[in-house]
Each structure stands twice: as structure tokens, then as C-alpha cells.
Design a protein around this motif. Structure first.
Motif, PDB file in Angstrom:
ATOM      1  N   MET A   1      43.867  22.956 -14.204  1.00  0.00           N
ATOM      2  CA  MET A   1      43.430  21.732 -14.844  1.00  0.00           C
ATOM      3  C   MET A   1      42.180  21.213 -14.126  1.00  0.00           C
ATOM      4  O   MET A   1      42.094  21.241 -12.915  1.00  0.00           O
ATOM      5  CB  MET A   1      44.514  20.665 -14.778  1.00  0.00           C
ATOM      6  N   THR A   2      41.254  20.704 -14.902  1.00  0.00           N
ATOM      7  CA  THR A   2      40.016  20.143 -14.384  1.00  0.00           C
ATOM      8  C   THR A   2      39.986  18.658 -14.700  1.00  0.00           C
ATOM      9  O   THR A   2      40.486  18.227 -15.738  1.00  0.00           O
ATOM     10  CB  THR A   2      38.805  20.842 -15.041  1.00  0.00           C
ATOM     11  N   TYR A   3      39.415  17.874 -13.812  1.00  0.00           N
ATOM     12  CA  TYR A   3      39.219  16.454 -14.067  1.00  0.00           C
ATOM     13  C   TYR A   3      37.952  16.268 -14.893  1.00  0.00           C
ATOM     14  O   TYR A   3      36.932  16.898 -14.626  1.00  0.00           O
ATOM     15  CB  TYR A   3      39.087  15.675 -12.757  1.00  0.00           C
ATOM     16  N   TYR A   4      38.031  15.378 -15.883  1.00  0.00           N
ATOM     17  CA  TYR A   4      36.892  15.042 -16.730  1.00  0.00           C
ATOM     18  C   TYR A   4      36.731  13.528 -16.762  1.00  0.00           C
ATOM     19  O   TYR A   4      37.721  12.789 -16.798  1.00  0.00           O
ATOM     20  CB  TYR A   4      37.096  15.529 -18.162  1.00  0.00           C
ATOM     21  N   LEU A   5      35.492  13.091 -16.768  1.00  0.00           N
ATOM     22  CA  LEU A   5      35.171  11.684 -16.902  1.00  0.00           C
ATOM     23  C   LEU A   5      34.734  11.428 -18.337  1.00  0.00           C
ATOM     24  O   LEU A   5      33.810  12.066 -18.835  1.00  0.00           O
ATOM     25  CB  LEU A   5      34.034  11.297 -15.945  1.00  0.00           C
ATOM     26  N   LEU A   6      35.419  10.517 -19.006  1.00  0.00           N
ATOM     27  CA  LEU A   6      35.027  10.064 -20.331  1.00  0.00           C
ATOM     28  C   LEU A   6      34.354   8.716 -20.125  1.00  0.00           C
ATOM     29  O   LEU A   6      35.006   7.732 -19.782  1.00  0.00           O
ATOM     30  CB  LEU A   6      36.235   9.915 -21.254  1.00  0.00           C
ATOM     31  N   SER A   7      33.041   8.671 -20.279  1.00  0.00           N
ATOM     32  CA  SER A   7      32.266   7.456 -20.049  1.00  0.00           C
ATOM     33  C   SER A   7      32.010   6.750 -21.374  1.00  0.00           C
ATOM     34  O   SER A   7      31.541   7.371 -22.330  1.00  0.00           O
ATOM     35  CB  SER A   7      30.915   7.785 -19.406  1.00  0.00           C
ATOM     36  N   VAL A   8      32.283   5.456 -21.405  1.00  0.00           N
ATOM     37  CA  VAL A   8      32.013   4.646 -22.591  1.00  0.00           C
ATOM     38  C   VAL A   8      30.577   4.149 -22.497  1.00  0.00           C
ATOM     39  O   VAL A   8      30.218   3.448 -21.557  1.00  0.00           O
ATOM     40  CB  VAL A   8      32.987   3.455 -22.686  1.00  0.00           C
ATOM     41  N   VAL A   9      29.756   4.514 -23.474  1.00  0.00           N
ATOM     42  CA  VAL A   9      28.339   4.147 -23.481  1.00  0.00           C
ATOM     43  C   VAL A   9      28.182   2.862 -24.289  1.00  0.00           C
ATOM     44  O   VAL A   9      28.359   2.855 -25.501  1.00  0.00           O
ATOM     45  CB  VAL A   9      27.482   5.288 -24.073  1.00  0.00           C
ATOM     46  N   GLN A  10      27.872   1.792 -23.593  1.00  0.00           N
ATOM     47  CA  GLN A  10      27.782   0.452 -24.184  1.00  0.00           C
ATOM     48  C   GLN A  10      26.317   0.081 -24.409  1.00  0.00           C
ATOM     49  O   GLN A  10      25.518   0.211 -23.490  1.00  0.00           O
ATOM     50  CB  GLN A  10      28.417  -0.551 -23.218  1.00  0.00           C
ATOM     51  N   PRO A  11      25.942  -0.373 -25.587  1.00  0.00           N
ATOM     52  CA  PRO A  11      24.550  -0.804 -25.794  1.00  0.00           C
ATOM     53  C   PRO A  11      24.284  -2.138 -25.104  1.00  0.00           C
ATOM     54  O   PRO A  11      25.168  -2.994 -25.030  1.00  0.00           O
ATOM     55  CB  PRO A  11      24.435  -0.937 -27.311  1.00  0.00           C
ATOM     56  N   THR A  12      23.080  -2.313 -24.564  1.00  0.00           N
ATOM     57  CA  THR A  12      22.708  -3.597 -23.969  1.00  0.00           C
ATOM     58  C   THR A  12      22.321  -4.569 -25.072  1.00  0.00           C
ATOM     59  O   THR A  12      21.968  -4.167 -26.179  1.00  0.00           O
ATOM     60  CB  THR A  12      21.532  -3.453 -22.986  1.00  0.00           C
ATOM     61  N   GLY A  13      22.360  -5.840 -24.747  1.00  0.00           N
ATOM     62  CA  GLY A  13      21.988  -6.861 -25.724  1.00  0.00           C
ATOM     63  C   GLY A  13      22.982  -6.891 -26.865  1.00  0.00           C
ATOM     64  O   GLY A  13      24.068  -6.347 -26.799  1.00  0.00           O
ATOM     65  N   GLY A  14      22.595  -7.547 -27.903  1.00  0.00           N
ATOM     66  CA  GLY A  14      23.474  -7.614 -29.064  1.00  0.00           C
ATOM     67  C   GLY A  14      24.706  -8.453 -28.807  1.00  0.00           C
ATOM     68  O   GLY A  14      25.052  -8.777 -27.686  1.00  0.00           O
ATOM     69  N   GLU A  15      25.349  -8.782 -29.847  1.00  0.00           N
ATOM     70  CA  GLU A  15      26.552  -9.605 -29.782  1.00  0.00           C
ATOM     71  C   GLU A  15      27.793  -8.710 -29.813  1.00  0.00           C
ATOM     72  O   GLU A  15      27.801  -7.681 -30.475  1.00  0.00           O
ATOM     73  CB  GLU A  15      26.586 -10.560 -30.983  1.00  0.00           C
ATOM     74  N   PRO A  16      28.851  -9.131 -29.131  1.00  0.00           N
ATOM     75  CA  PRO A  16      30.098  -8.378 -29.242  1.00  0.00           C
ATOM     76  C   PRO A  16      30.653  -8.520 -30.664  1.00  0.00           C
ATOM     77  O   PRO A  16      30.260  -9.441 -31.395  1.00  0.00           O
ATOM     78  CB  PRO A  16      31.021  -9.045 -28.217  1.00  0.00           C
ATOM     79  N   PRO A  17      31.551  -7.629 -31.052  1.00  0.00           N
ATOM     80  CA  PRO A  17      32.136  -7.747 -32.382  1.00  0.00           C
ATOM     81  C   PRO A  17      32.872  -9.078 -32.535  1.00  0.00           C
ATOM     82  O   PRO A  17      33.304  -9.667 -31.533  1.00  0.00           O
ATOM     83  CB  PRO A  17      33.126  -6.583 -32.454  1.00  0.00           C
ATOM     84  N   PRO A  18      33.036  -9.540 -33.759  1.00  0.00           N
ATOM     85  CA  PRO A  18      33.823 -10.761 -33.982  1.00  0.00           C
ATOM     86  C   PRO A  18      35.232 -10.581 -33.420  1.00  0.00           C
ATOM     87  O   PRO A  18      35.718  -9.446 -33.308  1.00  0.00           O
ATOM     88  CB  PRO A  18      33.849 -10.910 -35.506  1.00  0.00           C
ATOM     89  N   PRO A  19      35.903 -11.683 -33.076  1.00  0.00           N
ATOM     90  CA  PRO A  19      37.222 -11.591 -32.433  1.00  0.00           C
ATOM     91  C   PRO A  19      38.236 -10.720 -33.172  1.00  0.00           C
ATOM     92  O   PRO A  19      38.961  -9.946 -32.530  1.00  0.00           O
ATOM     93  CB  PRO A  19      37.694 -13.047 -32.374  1.00  0.00           C
TER      94      PRO A  19
END
Length: 116
Positions: A1-19
Motif C-alpha cells: 500500500m502507498t500513501y497518497y495525498l488528495l489535495s483540495v484546490v480552492q479558488p481564491t477570492g469569490g464568495e463561498p456557496p450559499p448556506p
């Protein structure tokens, strides 16, 4: 078994989604994490605060300089991560696909160097 990193790529700026949309995304992420645990591949996962909260430490002339982050300016940043164990890259990519659907964001999948 190998370790893998799953990175979440978040855009800068912009508004978060509505609640209501954010609540649905968070439920999907929680279900994804539960699926990882049930499959026995989950090691660790978590979200990160925005890059403005970072502190950067840089070695220089035998000292360490401390500055407010982020380390690099960009259109995207590391918004969260998930560390998994997978048998091969194809399996890790399958988990990455599920992560992308759960988060609604791009996911980068990278193996750890010489870590099994």
C-alpha cells in the motif's frame, strides 16, 4: 500500500456557496470520509483556513525569518487535504474522483515519495 495525498484546490477570492449549498457539500464530504473509513483506506483529512492565516518561516544566514503568509500568491490555494492508503494510482484516482464530486472542487492526487 502507498500513501497518497488528495489535495483540495480552492479558488481564491469569490464568495463561498450559499448556506444551503454549503450544507449539502459538507454532508457529501462527511459521507465521503465515512466511505474512506469503511474501506480501510482513510488515514487523515481536514480543511484549512484561508492562506491569509498562514505564517511562513524561511531559513536565512543561519536564522529563521518569520513573515505573515501566504508563501505564494496565486489564483488557487490548498483548501484541505485527505491522506489515504491505496494499492495503486488507479485506486487513488478513484478516491480522488469521489472527493471531487463530494467537494465540487478540483482534487490533486499525489503519491508520497518512498512511503509505503
Amino acid at each position: 500500500m502507498t500513501y497518497y495525498l488528495l489535495s483540495v484546490v480552492q479558488p481564491t477570492g469569490g464568495e463561498p456557496p450559499p448556506p444551503d449549498e454549503l450544507d449539502e457539500i459538507m454532508r457529501s464530504v462527511a459521507a465521503f470520509n465515512d466511505e474512506l473509513r469503511e474501506a480501510g483506506v482513510w488515514v487523515f483529512s481536514g480543511g484549512l483556513h484561508a492562506p491569509e492565516t498562514a505564517t511562513v518561516l524561511r531559513p536565512e544566514d543561519g536564522e529563521v525569518l518569520i513573515t505573515d503568509g501566504p508563501y505564494a500568491e496565486g489564483k488557487e490555494y490548498l483548501g484541505g487535504l485527505c491522506l489515504i492508503r491505496a494499492g495503486d494510482l488507479d485506486e487513488a484516482l478513484d478516491w480522488g474522483r469521489k472527493a471531487a464530486l463530494a467537494t465540487t472542487l478540483p482534487i490533486e492526487v499525489r503519491p508520497f515519495a518512498d512511503a509505503h
